[in-house]
Scaffold this motif. Structure first.
Motif, PDB file in Angstrom:
ATOM      1  N   VAL A 122      -4.939  -4.835   6.022  1.00 26.54           N
ATOM      2  CA  VAL A 122      -5.018  -5.679   4.832  1.00 26.54           C
ATOM      3  C   VAL A 122      -3.594  -6.037   4.420  1.00 26.54           C
ATOM      4  O   VAL A 122      -2.720  -5.166   4.336  1.00 26.54           O
ATOM      5  CB  VAL A 122      -5.740  -4.952   3.679  1.00 26.54           C
ATOM      6  CG1 VAL A 122      -5.720  -5.807   2.416  1.00 26.54           C
ATOM      7  CG2 VAL A 122      -7.170  -4.623   4.081  1.00 26.54           C
ATOM      8  N   CYS A 123      -3.347  -7.327   4.162  1.00 28.30           N
ATOM      9  CA  CYS A 123      -2.006  -7.778   3.784  1.00 28.30           C
ATOM     10  C   CYS A 123      -1.712  -7.381   2.328  1.00 28.30           C
ATOM     11  O   CYS A 123      -2.529  -7.626   1.430  1.00 28.30           O
ATOM     12  CB  CYS A 123      -1.877  -9.283   3.938  1.00 28.30           C
ATOM     13  SG  CYS A 123      -2.035  -9.834   5.648  1.00 28.30           S
ATOM     14  N   LEU A 124      -0.549  -6.792   2.109  1.00 32.84           N
ATOM     15  CA  LEU A 124      -0.147  -6.374   0.771  1.00 32.84           C
ATOM     16  C   LEU A 124       0.660  -7.455   0.061  1.00 32.84           C
ATOM     17  O   LEU A 124       0.947  -7.346  -1.131  1.00 32.84           O
ATOM     18  CB  LEU A 124       0.674  -5.081   0.857  1.00 32.84           C
ATOM     19  CG  LEU A 124      -0.058  -3.881   1.497  1.00 32.84           C
ATOM     20  CD1 LEU A 124       0.868  -2.692   1.589  1.00 32.84           C
ATOM     21  CD2 LEU A 124      -1.314  -3.532   0.709  1.00 32.84           C
ATOM     22  N   GLU A 125       1.035  -8.491   0.813  1.00 32.61           N
ATOM     23  CA  GLU A 125       1.685  -9.674   0.250  1.00 32.61           C
ATOM     24  C   GLU A 125       1.488 -10.821   1.228  1.00 32.61           C
ATOM     25  O   GLU A 125       0.993 -10.611   2.348  1.00 32.61           O
ATOM     26  CB  GLU A 125       3.183  -9.432   0.017  1.00 32.61           C
ATOM     27  CG  GLU A 125       3.970  -9.117   1.273  1.00 32.61           C
ATOM     28  CD  GLU A 125       5.443  -8.848   0.998  1.00 32.61           C
ATOM     29  OE1 GLU A 125       6.275  -9.607   1.527  1.00 32.61           O
ATOM     30  OE2 GLU A 125       5.753  -7.879   0.268  1.00 32.61           O
ATOM     31  N   LYS A 126       1.843 -12.008   0.835  1.00 37.36           N
ATOM     32  CA  LYS A 126       1.663 -13.169   1.713  1.00 37.36           C
ATOM     33  C   LYS A 126       2.602 -13.056   2.912  1.00 37.36           C
ATOM     34  O   LYS A 126       3.794 -12.811   2.750  1.00 37.36           O
ATOM     35  CB  LYS A 126       1.941 -14.475   0.957  1.00 37.36           C
ATOM     36  CG  LYS A 126       1.646 -15.722   1.795  1.00 37.36           C
ATOM     37  CD  LYS A 126       1.698 -16.988   0.956  1.00 37.36           C
ATOM     38  CE  LYS A 126       3.123 -17.359   0.609  1.00 37.36           C
ATOM     39  NZ  LYS A 126       3.206 -18.686  -0.043  1.00 37.36           N
ATOM     40  N   GLU A 149      -1.510  -2.663   5.024  1.00 33.81           N
ATOM     41  CA  GLU A 149      -2.222  -1.394   4.884  1.00 33.81           C
ATOM     42  C   GLU A 149      -3.158  -1.298   6.079  1.00 33.81           C
ATOM     43  O   GLU A 149      -4.182  -1.966   6.129  1.00 33.81           O
ATOM     44  CB  GLU A 149      -3.005  -1.352   3.578  1.00 33.81           C
ATOM     45  CG  GLU A 149      -3.689  -0.031   3.323  1.00 33.81           C
ATOM     46  CD  GLU A 149      -4.421   0.011   1.996  1.00 33.81           C
ATOM     47  OE1 GLU A 149      -5.494   0.645   1.943  1.00 33.81           O
ATOM     48  OE2 GLU A 149      -3.930  -0.608   1.025  1.00 33.81           O
ATOM     49  N   ILE A 150      -2.774  -0.460   7.043  1.00 33.20           N
ATOM     50  CA  ILE A 150      -3.475  -0.404   8.326  1.00 33.20           C
ATOM     51  C   ILE A 150      -4.450   0.769   8.334  1.00 33.20           C
ATOM     52  O   ILE A 150      -4.089   1.904   8.019  1.00 33.20           O
ATOM     53  CB  ILE A 150      -2.468  -0.263   9.487  1.00 33.20           C
ATOM     54  CG1 ILE A 150      -1.407  -1.376   9.413  1.00 33.20           C
ATOM     55  CG2 ILE A 150      -3.186  -0.306  10.828  1.00 33.20           C
ATOM     56  CD1 ILE A 150      -0.304  -1.249  10.442  1.00 33.20           C
ATOM     57  N   ILE A 204       3.765   0.855  13.709  1.00 29.76           N
ATOM     58  CA  ILE A 204       3.741  -0.597  13.434  1.00 29.76           C
ATOM     59  C   ILE A 204       4.227  -0.871  12.015  1.00 29.76           C
ATOM     60  O   ILE A 204       5.071  -1.750  11.797  1.00 29.76           O
ATOM     61  CB  ILE A 204       2.320  -1.160  13.637  1.00 29.76           C
ATOM     62  CG1 ILE A 204       1.951  -1.124  15.127  1.00 29.76           C
ATOM     63  CG2 ILE A 204       2.229  -2.588  13.097  1.00 29.76           C
ATOM     64  CD1 ILE A 204       0.513  -1.523  15.412  1.00 29.76           C
ATOM     65  N   LYS A 205       3.735  -0.135  11.064  1.00 27.15           N
ATOM     66  CA  LYS A 205       4.055  -0.395   9.660  1.00 27.15           C
ATOM     67  C   LYS A 205       5.520  -0.086   9.340  1.00 27.15           C
ATOM     68  O   LYS A 205       6.205  -0.880   8.694  1.00 27.15           O
ATOM     69  CB  LYS A 205       3.140   0.436   8.751  1.00 27.15           C
ATOM     70  CG  LYS A 205       3.396   0.233   7.253  1.00 27.15           C
ATOM     71  CD  LYS A 205       2.399   1.015   6.421  1.00 27.15           C
ATOM     72  CE  LYS A 205       2.712   0.910   4.932  1.00 27.15           C
ATOM     73  NZ  LYS A 205       2.550  -0.480   4.417  1.00 27.15           N
ATOM     74  N   GLU A 206       6.016   1.075   9.809  1.00 26.76           N
ATOM     75  CA  GLU A 206       7.327   1.547   9.359  1.00 26.76           C
ATOM     76  C   GLU A 206       8.487   1.215  10.292  1.00 26.76           C
ATOM     77  O   GLU A 206       9.614   1.041   9.826  1.00 26.76           O
ATOM     78  CB  GLU A 206       7.291   3.070   9.151  1.00 26.76           C
ATOM     79  CG  GLU A 206       6.387   3.501   8.016  1.00 26.76           C
ATOM     80  CD  GLU A 206       6.490   4.991   7.748  1.00 26.76           C
ATOM     81  OE1 GLU A 206       7.411   5.640   8.292  1.00 26.76           O
ATOM     82  OE2 GLU A 206       5.650   5.513   7.004  1.00 26.76           O
ATOM     83  N   SER A 207       8.233   1.148  11.605  1.00 25.34           N
ATOM     84  CA  SER A 207       9.349   1.076  12.555  1.00 25.34           C
ATOM     85  C   SER A 207       9.490  -0.245  13.293  1.00 25.34           C
ATOM     86  O   SER A 207      10.597  -0.615  13.684  1.00 25.34           O
ATOM     87  CB  SER A 207       9.209   2.208  13.586  1.00 25.34           C
ATOM     88  OG  SER A 207       9.167   3.469  12.940  1.00 25.34           O
TER      89      SER A 207
END
Length: 517
Positions: free
Chosen positions: A42-46, A103-104, A118-121
């Motif tokens: 889910v995208c947390l921003e555009k 948000e994965i 994917i999210k952090e690195s």
């Protein structure tokens, strides 16, 4: 023995050299490396996809694959193939210098590690400042450090313990490696108290035996392992090295090895364990294997900066999140992370080791959400005697180190664990004897200390050094008759001994002085 150490060191160096060459070939091969992914986010921003298409905040995308693309400048970029409203699009991770605003979702350990990476690195690693030229410098520094540790006498070897730790590591780590460096994890156990437990960017976990001794259960040890391993699998060291443009740190660090001055092998320094008992001199380090590198705190900090292992608060928080998930996923005690920190704090507070306490509190402050749990929460997890029996040798070694630093309560706490578990070594009873004398709680201390030396003698009746310590201890407390009896037993083993002759003269002088009074 020295020749074998040299051969092992050379072999180890060649192995690491091969890995470095493989990593460089990978960088210059210009072949994309693709990982299959099937994660909902889910995208947390555009965010922007290809063809100037935007996904709005709150909308869902499905990540289908992640590709590592080397470009003509040997800069490596992560790209995601995502499914948005039934159509496939490309997402460049390089658009974000920090973590991706996603948000994965994940449902198992493998998906957790992939989602975390994917999210952090993937964003920080895709920046243009990322180059294998910097990573080569980092690898050279790490390889030099490892070679020095292996050629010295501080490399701790225990095959059964290594197998045990590897089995735990395999439970924690993912089956796939998503980061830039193409290394597998390895373990390097050290006994030198100056070398901290550190996860190096080439996949080597430098594990100080003190960490094993401090932990009270397998749950706590797994929590600690997960923290350290997460730094490697999320490429924290490489991210830190990318942000640093100070080449003087690496060059200074390498000069230490070229000069061969700062990392000289040395024996454990003989210590007068009881400051006010000048007669109680000597060392019991011969009962425990392991040497020492003359490594200062400044040099340790230089190692961290050169290797990129001076982790930020954000990275420590991330490691804490990994640890909490892993211990829950592997069905360990879910309070193990909090318990680990609390136990380490209490361990260092025994003798007011405030420097280490300050470092721990800094790490605690980074994990704000944990603060109330283990500072004001329940007591620590109950000690796991099965685990303690597994690491009893490490407990003995750490007790000796604590004794040498004058931390009698901490050393006593450690050896009591081995004694209580029926795994005590000769050194444990001798350490306890010195601690009791060092704390100097009156006549009861002497009686308990002598009892400990007698138990050590039962385990090693041929060892005259134990009797020598009994003589010194008895003289220190003024029990001259007991000293004379112990000296007689000593001389029965050591027929011609200058120390015994001098001690006999001292005892006569002390006896004459007491009679005159």
């Amino acid at each position: 023995m020295g020749g074998m150490t040299h051969i092992a060191s050379v072999g180890y160096g060649l192995k690491r050299l091969g890995l470095t060459v493989m990593a460089l070939l990978f960088a210059f091969s210009l072949k994309a490396l693709t990982f299959d992914v099937n994660l909902k986010a889910v995208c947390l921003e555009k965010i922007k996809l290809d063809s100037k298409l935007y996904v709005q905040k709150g909308e869902e995308i499905f990540i289908r694959s992640m590709t590592l693309n080397p470009d003509e400048k040997t800069v490596l970029v992560y790209k995601l193939l995502v499914d948005y409203k039934g159509e496939e699009h490309t997402f460049n991770c390089s658009d974000f210098s920090k973590e991706l605003p996603l948000e994965i979702s994940y449902s198992n350990k493998e998906e957790f590690w992939l989602a975390k990476f994917i999210k952090e690195s993937s964003g920080p690693l895709s920046q243009k400042r990322n180059s294998y030229l910097k990573q080569e410098d980092m690898d050279n520094a790490v390889t030099a450090f490892e070679a020095t540790v292996n050629s010295g006498n501080c490399h701790y070897e225990n095959y059964n313990l290594e197998r045990y730790i590897y089995s735990l590591m395999r439970k924690i780590v993912p089956s796939e490696r998503y980061g830039l460096a193409r290394y597998n994890i390895s373990l390097l156990m050290v006994s030198d108290k100056a070398i901290p437990t550190t996860m190096l960017p080439n996949g080597t976990l430098v594990l100080n035996t003190s960490l094993l001794a401090e932990m009270g259960s397998e749950s706590e040890f797994v929590a600690a392992l997960a923290q350290h391993l997460s730094h490697f699998y999320l490429d924290h060291a490489i991210v830190n090295k990318m942000k640093s443009d100070d080449k003087s740190v690496t060059s200074s660090f390498m000069n230490m090895f070229q000069n061969g001055l700062s990392f000289a092998e040395s024996a454990i320094t003989k210590t007068n364990f009881i400051s006010k008992g000048a007669s109680l001199q000597g060392s019991i380090s011969s009962y425990i294997s392991g040497g020492s590198l003359a490594l200062s705190q400044d040099q340790v900090e230089m190692l961290k900066k050169s290797a990129g292992t001076n982790y930020t608060e954000e990275q420590m928080v991330s490691a804490g999140h990994v640890s909490k998930y892993i211990i829950k996923e592997l069905k360990y005690d879910e309070k193990a992370l909090e318990s680990m920190y609390k136990r380490k704090l209490e361990f260092n507070m025994l003798d007011n080791n405030m420097i280490q306490v300050a470092r721990l509190k800094k790490e605690i402050n980074a994990n704000k959400e944990l603060d109330s749990l283990y500072i004001f929460g329940d007591k620590v997890v109950e000690r796991d005697t099965t685990y303690e029996k597994m690491v009893f040798d490490c407990i003995s070694m750490e007790a000796l180190h604590q004794l040498e630093d004058g931390r009698f309560k901490t050393a006593l706490f450690l050896v009591e664990r081995n004694i209580g578990n029926g795994k005590a070594l000769v050194s444990d009873y001798m350490v306890k004897a010195y601690c009791l004398a060092g704390l100097d709680m009156g006549s009861s201390s002497y009686e308990q200390a002598i009892e400990c030396l007698h138990k050590a003698e039962d385990l090693a009746h041929w060892d005259s050094e134990i009797l020598k310590h009994e003589v010194n201890l008895s003289v220190f407390y003024g029990h001259l008759d007991n000293a004379a009896k112990a000296l007689e037993k000593y001389r029965a083993i050591e027929k011609d001994d200058t120390w015994a002759e001098l001690m006999e003269i001292r005892l006569r002088l002390y006896a004459g002085y007491s009679s005159a009074k």
